[in-house]
Design a protein around this motif. Structure first.
Motif, short mmCIF file in Angstrom:
data_model
loop_
_atom_site.label_atom_id
_atom_site.label_comp_id
_atom_site.label_asym_id
_atom_site.label_seq_id
_atom_site.Cartn_x
_atom_site.Cartn_y
_atom_site.Cartn_z
N LYS A 7 0.83 -1.20 0.00
CA LYS A 7 0.00 0.00 0.00
C LYS A 7 0.87 1.26 0.00
CE LYS A 7 -4.08 2.08 1.83
NZ LYS A 7 -5.22 2.06 2.68
N ILE A 8 1.99 1.24 0.73
CA ILE A 8 2.91 2.38 0.71
C ILE A 8 3.48 2.55 -0.70
CG2 ILE A 8 5.13 3.23 1.56
CD1 ILE A 8 4.40 2.01 4.27
N TRP A 9 3.85 1.44 -1.35
CA TRP A 9 4.38 1.50 -2.71
C TRP A 9 3.35 2.08 -3.66
CZ3 TRP A 9 8.53 1.90 -5.32
CH2 TRP A 9 8.55 1.61 -6.69
N ARG A 10 2.07 1.63 -3.55
CA ARG A 10 1.01 2.17 -4.41
C ARG A 10 0.80 3.65 -4.12
NH1 ARG A 10 -1.82 -2.85 -3.35
NH2 ARG A 10 -2.92 -1.73 -1.72
N SER A 11 0.93 4.04 -2.84
CA SER A 11 0.81 5.46 -2.51
C SER A 11 1.90 6.28 -3.17
CB SER A 11 0.88 5.66 -0.99
OG SER A 11 -0.24 5.15 -0.36
N GLN A 24 -6.30 13.60 -0.41
CA GLN A 24 -5.66 12.40 0.13
C GLN A 24 -4.27 12.72 0.68
OE1 GLN A 24 -6.25 10.30 -3.58
NE2 GLN A 24 -7.32 8.66 -2.47
N LEU A 25 -3.54 13.56 -0.02
CA LEU A 25 -2.21 13.95 0.43
C LEU A 25 -2.29 14.77 1.72
CD1 LEU A 25 -0.78 14.93 -3.05
CD2 LEU A 25 -0.25 12.86 -1.76
N ALA A 26 -3.26 15.68 1.80
CA ALA A 26 -3.41 16.50 3.00
C ALA A 26 -3.84 15.65 4.20
CB ALA A 26 -4.43 17.62 2.75
N GLY A 28 -3.02 12.61 4.61
CA GLY A 28 -1.79 11.92 4.98
C GLY A 28 -0.92 12.76 5.89
N VAL A 29 -0.83 14.04 5.60
CA VAL A 29 -0.04 14.93 6.44
C VAL A 29 -0.68 15.06 7.83
CG1 VAL A 29 0.76 17.32 6.73
CG2 VAL A 29 0.94 16.20 4.51
N VAL A 30 -2.01 15.15 7.88
CA VAL A 30 -2.69 15.26 9.17
C VAL A 30 -2.46 14.00 10.01
CG1 VAL A 30 -4.96 15.39 10.28
CG2 VAL A 30 -4.42 16.91 8.38
N PHE A 31 -2.64 12.83 9.42
CA PHE A 31 -2.39 11.60 10.16
C PHE A 31 -0.93 11.52 10.61
CE2 PHE A 31 -6.27 9.64 8.20
CZ PHE A 31 -6.90 9.32 9.39
N GLY A 32 -0.01 11.87 9.74
CA GLY A 32 1.41 11.85 10.09
C GLY A 32 1.74 12.83 11.20
N MET A 33 1.10 13.99 11.17
CA MET A 33 1.30 14.98 12.22
C MET A 33 0.85 14.41 13.56
SD MET A 33 -0.68 17.54 14.12
CE MET A 33 -2.14 17.50 13.18
N MET A 34 -0.31 13.79 13.58
CA MET A 34 -0.83 13.23 14.83
C MET A 34 0.05 12.08 15.32
SD MET A 34 -4.91 13.40 14.14
CE MET A 34 -5.44 13.25 15.84
N ILE A 35 0.47 11.20 14.40
CA ILE A 35 1.32 10.07 14.76
C ILE A 35 2.68 10.56 15.26
CG2 ILE A 35 2.59 8.11 13.78
CD1 ILE A 35 0.08 7.68 11.97
N GLY A 36 3.20 11.61 14.65
CA GLY A 36 4.51 12.12 15.03
C GLY A 36 4.51 12.87 16.35
N ILE A 37 3.45 13.60 16.65
CA ILE A 37 3.43 14.41 17.87
C ILE A 37 3.13 13.56 19.11
CG2 ILE A 37 2.13 16.22 19.06
CD1 ILE A 37 2.05 17.78 16.49
N LEU A 54 -6.48 2.17 6.73
CA LEU A 54 -7.82 1.85 6.24
C LEU A 54 -8.47 3.00 5.49
CD1 LEU A 54 -9.23 -0.10 9.32
CD2 LEU A 54 -8.38 -1.03 7.16
N SER A 55 -7.96 4.21 5.67
CA SER A 55 -8.55 5.36 4.98
C SER A 55 -7.92 5.52 3.60
CB SER A 55 -8.31 6.63 5.80
OG SER A 55 -6.96 7.00 5.73
N THR A 56 -8.32 6.57 2.91
CA THR A 56 -7.75 6.84 1.59
C THR A 56 -6.57 7.80 1.66
OG1 THR A 56 -9.27 8.68 1.24
CG2 THR A 56 -9.97 6.51 0.45
N ALA A 57 -6.08 8.05 2.87
CA ALA A 57 -4.94 8.96 3.03
C ALA A 57 -3.71 8.38 2.35
CB ALA A 57 -4.66 9.20 4.51
N ASN A 58 -2.89 9.24 1.82
CA ASN A 58 -1.66 8.81 1.16
C ASN A 58 -0.66 8.39 2.21
OD1 ASN A 58 1.16 9.38 0.12
ND2 ASN A 58 -0.05 9.45 -1.75
N LEU A 59 -0.26 7.11 2.18
CA LEU A 59 0.62 6.57 3.21
C LEU A 59 2.05 7.10 3.13
CD1 LEU A 59 -0.56 2.88 3.54
CD2 LEU A 59 -1.18 4.87 4.89
#
Length: 172
Positions: A7-11, A24-26, A28-37, A54-59
């Motif tokens: 899935k990361i490769w497809r992203s 989808q890209l945005a 991804g940034v929101v999820f990454g921000m939450m995971i990182g903080i 499970l979402s359509t966010a860009n991994l």
């Protein structure tokens, strides 16, 4: 694990080829921000990773922004500690926190930790502004990024594209 890597490769391929929308890209940034903080020893981080997968966010954006925001998260520790302490010691909420600590999986979230609670509060408060900033940025930069990356021999090799960027695409 193999499915996650696929899935990361497809992203990555979707990002480079322009298949993923700026939304989808945005996300991804929101999820990454939450995971990182949020500190990684909390059950909240794996839960966010599952939701992101499970979402359509860009991994790829999730992964890259998690790395960037994890550096920011460590710098925010004094602020998140202070905010978390304020939230956890707020009188009317203490009975709710006591009730939550008796629920089955909730103690594994480590919400009683001031840094975790403060980080969660900051990441939830920043989610909408980060999305509203990232979406137009990706909308504007995506075509230039796509054409610039497709000029690279390495990226074309990774994507399996044999044609030169100047060659027209012939559809049958």
């Amino acid at each position: 694990m193999a499915n996650l890597l696929q899935k990361i490769w497809r992203s990555f391929r979707g990002t480079v080829r322009g298949f993923d929308s700026s939304r989808q890209l945005a996300f991804g940034v929101v999820f990454g921000m939450m995971i990182g903080i949020i500190p990684n020893d909390s059950l909240l981080v794996p839960a966010l990773v599952v939701i992101a997968v499970l979402s359509t966010a860009n991994l790829l954006c999730v992964l890259l922004s998690a790395v960037v925001f994890s550096c920011v998260g460590t710098l925010l520790d004094p602020v998140t500690h202070s905010l978390g302490n304020t939230i956890l010691t707020h009188g009317p909420l203490q009975e709710t926190f006591l009730w939550l600590s008796g629920l089955p999986l909730v103690p594994w979230t480590r919400f009683e930790n001031t840094v975790v609670t403060g980080s969660l509060a900051i990441s939830l408060a920043a989610a909408l502004p980060v999305y509203l900033i990232a979406r137009p940025v990706f909308h504007r930069l995506q075509p230039a990024l796509e054409s610039g990356l497709m000029q690279s021999h390495f990226v074309r090799w990774l994507l399996g594209s044999r044609r030169e960027p100047s060659e027209p695409v012939v559809e049958n």
